[in-house]
Design a protein around this motif. Sequence first.
Motif, PDB file in Angstrom:
ATOM      1  N   THR A 113       0.832  -1.210   0.000  1.00 47.67           N
ATOM      2  CA  THR A 113       0.000   0.000   0.000  1.00 47.67           C
ATOM      3  C   THR A 113       0.866   1.259   0.000  1.00 47.67           C
ATOM      4  N   LEU A 116       1.988   1.836  -3.560  1.00 41.06           N
ATOM      5  CA  LEU A 116       0.936   2.445  -4.367  1.00 41.06           C
ATOM      6  C   LEU A 116       0.774   3.925  -4.040  1.00 41.06           C
ATOM      7  N   LEU A 120       1.146   7.179  -6.522  1.00 40.20           N
ATOM      8  CA  LEU A 120       0.141   8.230  -6.620  1.00 40.20           C
ATOM      9  C   LEU A 120       0.730   9.599  -6.301  1.00 40.20           C
ATOM     10  N   TRP A 164      -1.410   1.777 -11.133  1.00 41.96           N
ATOM     11  CA  TRP A 164      -2.632   1.865 -10.342  1.00 41.96           C
ATOM     12  C   TRP A 164      -3.801   1.162 -11.034  1.00 41.96           C
ATOM     13  N   GLN A 167      -3.144  -2.669 -11.324  1.00 44.75           N
ATOM     14  CA  GLN A 167      -3.212  -3.332 -10.019  1.00 44.75           C
ATOM     15  C   GLN A 167      -4.646  -3.650  -9.647  1.00 44.75           C
ATOM     16  N   SER A 168      -5.556  -2.722  -9.922  1.00 42.02           N
ATOM     17  CA  SER A 168      -6.967  -2.975  -9.619  1.00 42.02           C
ATOM     18  C   SER A 168      -7.549  -4.051 -10.526  1.00 42.02           C
TER      19      SER A 168
END
Length: 283
Positions: A113, A116, A120, A164, A167-168
């Motif tokens: 996390t 990520l 961002l 991002w 990854q989702s």
Amino acid sequence: MSTTAPHARRARGKGAGLGLLAWLLGIAFFLPIAWMALTSFHSETDAATNPPSFAASLTLDGYREFFGAGGGASPWPALINSTVASVASTLLVLLLAFPAAYALSVNRVRKWTDVLFFFLSTKMLPVVAGLLPIYLFAKNAGMLDNIWLLVILYTSMNLPIAVWMMQSFLAEIPVAVIEAARVDGARLPTVLARVVAPISLPGIAATALICFIFSWNELLFARVLTGVVAETAPVFLTGFITSQGLFLAKVCAASLVISLPVLAAGFAAQDKLVQGLSLGAVK
């Protein structure tokens, strides 16, 4: 029966209202493009009238001048440069983002996390804040007016958003499928190429389209870091705004031609784009 009928009528009325709203929004978004397309077929005199004349005669003079028929510069080098920069950077982004997204979603690393969030946070820096350091670096490295400098920049700019997104997408892949491939003796490259990639193809297509659009439309770095050799299509388009005035018909013709690759890519990948962007939306 008497209680369900009013509910059914209300549901049909609500559906019709939402459908009408969707049509109105679609027309509102389409009107500027239709206006630009119509203006591109007018002469400069008719295009400059206020209010515009819809019944004016149509001509291809704007497109002829855009393609250099009037003795102007040819747009083909700029279009080729934009194609090379957009396609090459998108391929590099996919090659780098796919294994990174796999490590952050399926085979998660420690503190994934935080990783990520770091990706961002790189998008929070204003682009103009990094313009001067990048310009000085390119100047000292002798890479000004070099198309491969734009490829590197576009790759670094689009990589965080690509990680991002992917990854989702990869997080929705059933872990049992990957574990079954491992049990059968498949190594990591085989798992990525033959198991994960086919399942996540809609997400990969959506990510590729977004990165291609961002690269194709980028103007600031291309304007500052390129000159003649590596000039891209958006930079070429700004050349129609001169001290002599704005040639509206020619600008509309140029804008429509330069927008066609993005529109064509979006139309060709629209089914994959919808599937990719909707992954995870319905559990």
